[in-house]
Design a protein around this motif. Structure first.
Motif, PDB file in Angstrom:
ATOM      1  N   ILE A  37       0.844  -1.200   0.000  1.00 29.31           N
ATOM      2  CA  ILE A  37       0.000   0.000   0.000  1.00 29.31           C
ATOM      3  C   ILE A  37       0.880   1.253   0.000  1.00 29.31           C
ATOM      4  O   ILE A  37       0.582   2.235  -0.698  1.00 29.31           O
ATOM      5  CB  ILE A  37      -0.979  -0.030   1.196  1.00 29.31           C
ATOM      6  N   ALA A  38       1.967   1.251   0.755  1.00 26.31           N
ATOM      7  CA  ALA A  38       2.877   2.395   0.782  1.00 26.31           C
ATOM      8  C   ALA A  38       3.515   2.601  -0.588  1.00 26.31           C
ATOM      9  O   ALA A  38       3.658   3.742  -1.058  1.00 26.31           O
ATOM     10  CB  ALA A  38       3.954   2.184   1.849  1.00 26.31           C
ATOM     11  N   VAL A  39       3.911   1.529  -1.258  1.00 25.85           N
ATOM     12  CA  VAL A  39       4.499   1.640  -2.587  1.00 25.85           C
ATOM     13  C   VAL A  39       3.466   2.182  -3.577  1.00 25.85           C
ATOM     14  O   VAL A  39       3.786   3.027  -4.434  1.00 25.85           O
ATOM     15  CB  VAL A  39       5.066   0.273  -3.044  1.00 25.85           C
ATOM     16  N   LEU A  40       2.220   1.735  -3.481  1.00 26.22           N
ATOM     17  CA  LEU A  40       1.159   2.262  -4.351  1.00 26.22           C
ATOM     18  C   LEU A  40       0.969   3.758  -4.121  1.00 26.22           C
ATOM     19  O   LEU A  40       0.807   4.533  -5.079  1.00 26.22           O
ATOM     20  CB  LEU A  40      -0.153   1.514  -4.119  1.00 26.22           C
ATOM     21  N   TYR A  41       0.956   4.192  -2.873  1.00 25.22           N
ATOM     22  CA  TYR A  41       0.774   5.602  -2.546  1.00 25.22           C
ATOM     23  C   TYR A  41       1.934   6.425  -3.099  1.00 25.22           C
ATOM     24  O   TYR A  41       1.724   7.494  -3.681  1.00 25.22           O
ATOM     25  CB  TYR A  41       0.641   5.770  -1.024  1.00 25.22           C
TER      26      TYR A  41
END
Length: 170
Positions: free
Chosen positions: A15-19
Motif C-alpha cells: 500500500i505504501a508503494v502504491l501511494y
C-alpha cells in the motif's frame, strides 16, 4: 517474525508503494491529461473563430435589416413610436390627443417601459393603428386599450377616443 506478521508488513509495504507511485507518477499524469484536454478545447475553439466571426457579421447584418424594416433607427423607442403614430395619424385622419412619458420599471436586470397615449378618430382607423403598432412595427405589445365615446358640447357631435397602453421590454 511469523507468517502472519510478514503478510501484514507485505500488505502495508504494498500500500505504501502504491501511494508513493501515485504521488510521483500517476497524479502528475492525471494533471497533464487535464491540461491536454483544456488545451485541445482551446485549439478547437481557435479553429472555429473565423467561422464564428463570419456568423456574427451575418447576424449583425440581419439585425440591422430588422431595425430598418420595423422603422427603428438610432434614436429612442419613444421617438420612433411617436413618429410612427404621427405619420399614421396624418395619413388616416386620426388625432393624437396626448402622448405621456413612459413609465419605467426595472426588475432583475429587465427594464419594462409602458407608453401611454390617447388617439381620437374613427373606430376602424384606431384598430388599424393598434394592429400596425403591434404586428408591423414590433415596438412591443398592446397590453390595454380603452375606447370612450365623448361629446363635444360646442358642436353637439360625438367622437371616439382610445387610450392605449403599449409595453416594451428593454
Amino acid at each position: 517474525m511469523n507468517g502472519k506478521q510478514k503478510n501484514i508488513v507485505l500488505i502495508v509495504g504494498f500500500i505504501a508503494v502504491l501511494y508513493i507511485c501515485y504521488l510521483l507518477a500517476i497524479s502528475k499524469t492525471l494533471e497533464q491529461k487535464g491540461l491536454y484536454n483544456t488545451l485541445s478545447k482551446e485549439v478547437l475553439l481557435s479553429k472555429n473563430a473565423p467561422k464564428q466571426l463570419s456568423m456574427l457579421k451575418q447576424k449583425e447584418v440581419y439585425y440591422d435589416s430588422l431595425l430598418m424594416k420595423y422603422q427603428l433607427d438610432g434614436s429612442s423607442i419613444q421617438n420612433n413610436l411617436l413618429k410612427v403614430i404621427n405619420s399614421y395619424a396624418d395619413a388616416n385622419n386620426l388625432k393624437v390627443v396626448s402622448f405621456l412619458e413612459p413609465h419605467v420599471i426595472s426588475q432583475n436586470d429587465l427594464t419594462i417601459e409602458t407608453y401611454d397615449f390617447i388617439v381620437e378618430g374613427h373606430y376602424n382607423d384606431i384598430i388599424k393603428l393598434i394592429y400596425q403598432l403591434e404586428q408591423q412595427t414590433k415596438f412591443g405589445e398592446i397590453i390595454n386599450f380603452h375606447f370612450e365615446k365623448k361629446k363635444n358640447f360646442r358642436t353637439g357631435k360625438y367622437y371616439l377616443q382610445a387610450k392605449v397602453l403599449l409595453m416594451s421590454f428593454g
